[in-house]
Design a protein around this motif. Structure first.
Motif, short mmCIF file in Angstrom:
data_model
loop_
_atom_site.label_atom_id
_atom_site.label_comp_id
_atom_site.label_asym_id
_atom_site.label_seq_id
_atom_site.Cartn_x
_atom_site.Cartn_y
_atom_site.Cartn_z
N ALA A 29 9.59 -0.19 7.85
CA ALA A 29 9.37 1.18 7.83
C ALA A 29 10.51 2.17 7.22
O ALA A 29 10.24 3.18 7.04
CB ALA A 29 8.41 1.73 8.80
N ALA A 30 11.70 1.66 7.45
CA ALA A 30 13.01 2.41 7.48
C ALA A 30 12.98 3.20 6.11
O ALA A 30 13.41 4.26 6.06
CB ALA A 30 14.10 1.64 7.82
N ARG A 31 12.71 2.56 5.10
CA ARG A 31 13.05 3.00 3.68
C ARG A 31 11.92 3.88 3.54
O ARG A 31 12.32 5.02 2.50
CB ARG A 31 13.21 1.94 2.59
N PHE A 32 10.84 3.81 3.95
CA PHE A 32 9.81 4.94 3.71
C PHE A 32 10.39 6.37 4.48
O PHE A 32 9.95 7.34 3.91
CB PHE A 32 8.33 4.48 4.03
N LEU A 33 10.82 6.22 5.63
CA LEU A 33 11.12 7.25 6.46
C LEU A 33 12.48 7.90 6.30
O LEU A 33 13.05 8.67 6.93
CB LEU A 33 10.95 6.79 7.94
N ALA A 34 13.51 7.42 5.29
CA ALA A 34 14.74 7.91 5.21
C ALA A 34 14.52 9.19 4.51
O ALA A 34 13.55 9.70 4.17
CB ALA A 34 15.28 7.09 4.03
N TYR A 94 0.89 -1.17 0.11
CA TYR A 94 -0.17 -0.07 0.05
C TYR A 94 0.97 1.30 -0.12
O TYR A 94 0.57 2.18 -0.82
CB TYR A 94 -0.91 0.00 1.35
N LEU A 95 1.85 1.36 0.98
CA LEU A 95 2.68 2.67 0.81
C LEU A 95 3.51 2.61 -0.20
O LEU A 95 3.90 3.87 -0.57
CB LEU A 95 3.50 2.44 2.03
N ASP A 96 3.96 1.58 -0.92
CA ASP A 96 4.65 1.62 -2.30
C ASP A 96 3.63 2.40 -3.35
O ASP A 96 4.55 2.98 -4.25
CB ASP A 96 5.11 0.28 -2.62
N ARG A 97 2.47 2.04 -3.18
CA ARG A 97 1.59 2.57 -4.42
C ARG A 97 1.11 3.69 -3.91
O ARG A 97 1.06 4.86 -4.82
CB ARG A 97 0.31 1.70 -4.32
N TYR A 98 0.72 4.37 -2.62
CA TYR A 98 0.28 5.58 -2.50
C TYR A 98 0.92 6.61 -2.04
O TYR A 98 0.79 7.71 -2.09
CB TYR A 98 -1.03 5.22 -1.62
N LEU A 99 2.29 6.31 -1.43
CA LEU A 99 3.10 7.54 -1.15
C LEU A 99 3.73 8.04 -2.29
O LEU A 99 3.74 9.43 -1.92
CB LEU A 99 4.24 6.85 -0.14
N PRO A 100 3.92 7.74 -3.31
CA PRO A 100 4.41 8.47 -4.42
C PRO A 100 3.05 9.37 -4.90
O PRO A 100 3.52 10.19 -6.09
CB PRO A 100 4.77 7.47 -5.49
N ARG A 101 1.96 9.22 -4.55
CA ARG A 101 1.15 9.99 -4.94
C ARG A 101 0.74 11.22 -3.88
O ARG A 101 -0.37 10.87 -3.14
CB ARG A 101 -0.22 9.30 -5.23
N TRP A 106 8.05 8.88 2.30
CA TRP A 106 7.23 9.59 3.34
C TRP A 106 7.15 10.98 3.19
O TRP A 106 6.16 11.89 3.26
CB TRP A 106 7.46 8.96 4.68
N GLN A 107 8.59 11.61 3.18
CA GLN A 107 8.86 12.94 2.98
C GLN A 107 7.98 13.31 1.90
O GLN A 107 7.51 14.73 1.62
CB GLN A 107 10.23 13.44 3.05
#
Length: 293
Positions: free
Chosen positions: A235-240, A202-209, A245-246
């Motif tokens: 979660a680390a790679r999303f919060l880098a 889910y995060l891989d799909r919707y964080l880039p949007r 995430w940023q």
């Protein structure tokens, strides 16, 4: 179709079924069926009673009417079947979704309830989670956000991990509002490495949007909770720094800039409430899954 429209439609169908067969068949526009209309037109043109070969007005007139009703009966029976199914759905909603406005209270509102009111609510929720059958849960998951949100909580309370894949599909599809957080709570409550996979997808799909403000905070909070429990670091790679995430937070439209740990804490509190409710769930206590379909 929203919930009010569903109820109104059911009432209208009930009223139609109380009408005489001729009026019922007319108002349901049975004659719009091309094959049936062609057959009836042919019989009328030949001045014959449908299916009898006898002229209208002959002693066989009564039998011809019976034949006509028999020919139309499948349409009427189908209408009856649809109405019976809709009745069952409405009974299911009244039993599991709307009592005490359950569909509105599961989730964040539970944290704002008084201790006594929350305990009473969780006790009833746990009992319902033990009573509902797999077939009934499936029916709720096939409907709107109210039913899906409630079903996800009932699944979380009962610990029905067999719905992991279905909840992951619904989360990833994001077909409607309000239910996504409940899917995240259920997955986090299951608490296994397999439950991290749909959250990561889910995060891989919707964080880039960043233009889509859906359930990204709830999914991240659930993933952080699973990481903490499992000793993982998904979660680390999303919060880098300058990570997804940023990128999502900084992009338009404007979003709340709460620390990721706050989402972790929030989902953790909801999972604790699901665990408290599970104490009143018969299937958790006795390990018996209802088989009523």
């Amino acid at each position: 179709m929203n919930f009010s429209e569903l109820v109104n439609k059911n009432k209208q169908t009930h009223a139609r079924l109380q009408e005489p067969p001729r009026l019922l068949l007319h108002r349901r526009e049975v004659y719009s069926d091309p094959k049936l209309l062609a057959a009836l037109t042919r019989d009328h043109r030949e001045d014959r009673a449908p299916g009898t070969g006898r002229p209208l007005g002959s002693p066989g007139k009564s039998a011809s009417r019976t034949s006509l009703v028999r020919r139309l009966r499948p349409y009427e029976d189908a209408a009856m079947c649809d109405t019976e199914e809709e009745d069952e759905r409405l009974k299911l909603i009244r039993r599991y979704v709307t009592p005490d406005r359950r569909y509105l209270k599961v989730g964040g509102p539970l944290l704002g309830m008084s201790g006594r009111a929350r305990a009473k609510f969780l006790r009833k929720l746990g009992k319902a989670a033990g009573e509902i059958s797999p077939g009934e849960l499936g029916m709720l998951l096939d409907r709107g956000w109210r039913e899906r949100k409630t079903a996800a909580w009932l699944i979380a309370v009962a610990g029905r991990t067999e719905y992991r894949e279905r909840l992951g599909e619904l989360l990833l599809a994001s077909e409607g509002p309000y239910a996504g957080q409940a899917y995240c709570v259920a997955l986090a409550t299951f608490g296994t490495p397999a439950d991290a996979d749909p959250l990561i997808a889910y995060l891989d799909r919707y964080l880039p949007r960043p233009d889509l403000y859906y359930d990204q905070p709830a999914a991240l909070g659930a993933l952080l909770l699973l990481d903490a429990r499992l000793g993982a670091d998904h979660a680390a790679r999303f919060l880098a720094p300058n990570g997804l995430w940023q990128h999502w937070v900084d992009g338009p439209p404007g979003k709340e800039r709460d620390a990721p740990d706050s989402y972790h804490e929030f989902i953790g509190q909801l999972c604790s409430l699901a665990t408290d409710s599970a104490k009143y769930c018969p299937t958790r206590m006795h390990g018996v899954i209802p088989r009523r379909e």
